[in-house]
Write a protein that holds these residues in place. Sequence first.
Motif, short mmCIF file in Angstrom:
data_model
loop_
_atom_site.label_atom_id
_atom_site.label_comp_id
_atom_site.label_asym_id
_atom_site.label_seq_id
_atom_site.Cartn_x
_atom_site.Cartn_y
_atom_site.Cartn_z
N GLN A 6 55.71 61.84 27.73
CA GLN A 6 54.84 61.11 26.81
C GLN A 6 53.39 61.56 26.97
O GLN A 6 52.68 61.75 25.99
CB GLN A 6 54.96 59.60 27.02
CG GLN A 6 54.16 58.78 26.05
CD GLN A 6 54.58 58.98 24.60
OE1 GLN A 6 55.74 59.21 24.29
NE2 GLN A 6 53.61 58.93 23.69
N LEU A 7 52.94 61.75 28.21
CA LEU A 7 51.58 62.22 28.45
C LEU A 7 51.34 63.58 27.80
O LEU A 7 50.29 63.81 27.21
CB LEU A 7 51.30 62.31 29.95
CG LEU A 7 50.87 61.04 30.65
CD1 LEU A 7 50.76 61.27 32.15
CD2 LEU A 7 49.55 60.53 30.10
N GLN A 8 52.32 64.49 27.93
CA GLN A 8 52.18 65.80 27.30
C GLN A 8 51.94 65.65 25.80
O GLN A 8 51.05 66.29 25.23
CB GLN A 8 53.45 66.64 27.50
CG GLN A 8 53.50 67.35 28.80
CD GLN A 8 54.67 68.32 28.93
OE1 GLN A 8 55.24 68.40 29.98
NE2 GLN A 8 55.01 69.05 27.89
N LYS A 9 52.73 64.79 25.18
CA LYS A 9 52.60 64.58 23.74
C LYS A 9 51.25 63.94 23.39
O LYS A 9 50.62 64.31 22.39
CB LYS A 9 53.76 63.75 23.22
CG LYS A 9 55.08 64.49 23.39
CD LYS A 9 56.20 63.86 22.64
CE LYS A 9 57.49 64.62 22.81
NZ LYS A 9 57.40 66.06 22.71
N GLU A 10 50.79 62.99 24.22
CA GLU A 10 49.50 62.34 23.97
C GLU A 10 48.34 63.32 24.14
O GLU A 10 47.38 63.29 23.36
CB GLU A 10 49.33 61.14 24.89
CG GLU A 10 50.24 59.99 24.53
CD GLU A 10 50.16 58.82 25.49
OE1 GLU A 10 49.16 58.70 26.23
OE2 GLU A 10 51.11 58.01 25.51
N VAL A 11 48.42 64.17 25.17
CA VAL A 11 47.38 65.18 25.38
C VAL A 11 47.33 66.12 24.19
O VAL A 11 46.25 66.43 23.66
CB VAL A 11 47.62 65.95 26.70
CG1 VAL A 11 46.79 67.21 26.77
CG2 VAL A 11 47.33 65.06 27.90
N TYR A 12 48.49 66.57 23.74
CA TYR A 12 48.56 67.49 22.59
C TYR A 12 48.00 66.80 21.34
O TYR A 12 47.22 67.41 20.59
CB TYR A 12 50.00 67.94 22.37
CG TYR A 12 50.14 68.97 21.29
CD1 TYR A 12 49.87 70.31 21.54
CD2 TYR A 12 50.53 68.60 20.01
CE1 TYR A 12 50.00 71.27 20.55
CE2 TYR A 12 50.66 69.56 19.01
CZ TYR A 12 50.39 70.87 19.28
OH TYR A 12 50.51 71.82 18.28
N GLN A 13 48.39 65.55 21.11
CA GLN A 13 47.91 64.84 19.93
C GLN A 13 46.40 64.67 19.98
O GLN A 13 45.72 64.78 18.95
CB GLN A 13 48.59 63.47 19.80
CG GLN A 13 48.26 62.75 18.50
CD GLN A 13 48.67 63.54 17.27
OE1 GLN A 13 49.81 63.98 17.15
NE2 GLN A 13 47.74 63.74 16.33
N ASN A 14 45.85 64.41 21.15
CA ASN A 14 44.40 64.30 21.29
C ASN A 14 43.72 65.62 20.91
O ASN A 14 42.66 65.62 20.27
CB ASN A 14 44.02 63.89 22.71
CG ASN A 14 42.54 63.62 22.84
OD1 ASN A 14 42.00 62.71 22.21
ND2 ASN A 14 41.87 64.43 23.65
N ALA A 65 51.44 73.00 28.91
CA ALA A 65 52.90 72.88 28.97
C ALA A 65 53.45 72.49 27.60
O ALA A 65 54.47 73.03 27.15
CB ALA A 65 53.31 71.87 30.03
N GLU A 66 52.79 71.56 26.93
CA GLU A 66 53.25 71.13 25.60
C GLU A 66 53.12 72.26 24.58
O GLU A 66 54.02 72.50 23.79
CB GLU A 66 52.47 69.89 25.15
CG GLU A 66 52.96 69.29 23.87
CD GLU A 66 54.34 68.65 23.97
OE1 GLU A 66 54.92 68.42 22.88
OE2 GLU A 66 54.84 68.38 25.07
N ILE A 67 52.00 72.96 24.62
CA ILE A 67 51.79 74.09 23.70
C ILE A 67 52.89 75.13 23.88
O ILE A 67 53.41 75.69 22.91
CB ILE A 67 50.40 74.71 23.91
CG1 ILE A 67 49.31 73.76 23.40
CG2 ILE A 67 50.29 76.07 23.24
CD1 ILE A 67 47.89 74.14 23.83
N ASP A 71 58.83 71.28 29.54
CA ASP A 71 58.81 69.91 30.03
C ASP A 71 58.30 70.00 31.46
O ASP A 71 59.03 70.36 32.38
CB ASP A 71 60.22 69.33 29.98
CG ASP A 71 60.29 67.90 30.47
OD1 ASP A 71 59.48 67.51 31.35
OD2 ASP A 71 61.16 67.16 29.99
N LEU A 72 57.01 69.72 31.65
CA LEU A 72 56.38 69.93 32.95
C LEU A 72 57.01 69.06 34.04
O LEU A 72 57.19 69.52 35.18
CB LEU A 72 54.88 69.69 32.87
CG LEU A 72 54.07 70.15 34.07
CD1 LEU A 72 54.27 71.63 34.35
CD2 LEU A 72 52.59 69.85 33.87
N GLU A 73 57.38 67.85 33.71
CA GLU A 73 58.03 66.98 34.70
C GLU A 73 59.30 67.63 35.22
O GLU A 73 59.52 67.71 36.43
CB GLU A 73 58.33 65.61 34.10
CG GLU A 73 58.99 64.67 35.07
CD GLU A 73 59.26 63.30 34.47
OE1 GLU A 73 59.30 62.34 35.26
OE2 GLU A 73 59.43 63.18 33.24
#
Length: 104
Positions: A6-14, A65-67, A71-73
Motif C-alpha cells: 500500500q505504501l508503494q502505491k501511495e508513494v507512486y500516487q503522490n 520499486a513501484e515504478i 513488490d519491495l516487501e
Amino acid sequence: MTDWKQLQKEVYQNKLDHHFNVTDVNMEFCHLYGEVGEAYTAYRKQKPDLGEELADVAIYLLGLAEILGFDLEDQVLRKMEINRARRYQVVDGVLRRVQEEDSP
C-alpha cells in the motif's frame, strides 16, 4: 497499519499528484543516492532531522520499486532468507562469505 504494498502505491500516487518523475529511472536512482547522502550528512552532523532523511530514502526506494514493478516487501523478505543462510568467517583479517546453503 499500512503495509509496504500500500505504501508503494501511495508513494507512486503522490508522485503523480505532484507531477513528479515516474518515467526516468536513472533520475530516480540519482535522487535516491542524493537522499542517502543527505541522511548520512544528518547522521554525521548529529542533526535532529535524521529520521526525516531516512524516511526520504525509504520513500524514494518504495517509489522506485513501484515504478519498476517490484513488490519491495516480498523482495526484502526473500533476501533476508538468503542472508540468513550465508556463513561468514574472518580470513586474513577480513570478514568473507565462505559458505552459502541452498537459498529459498
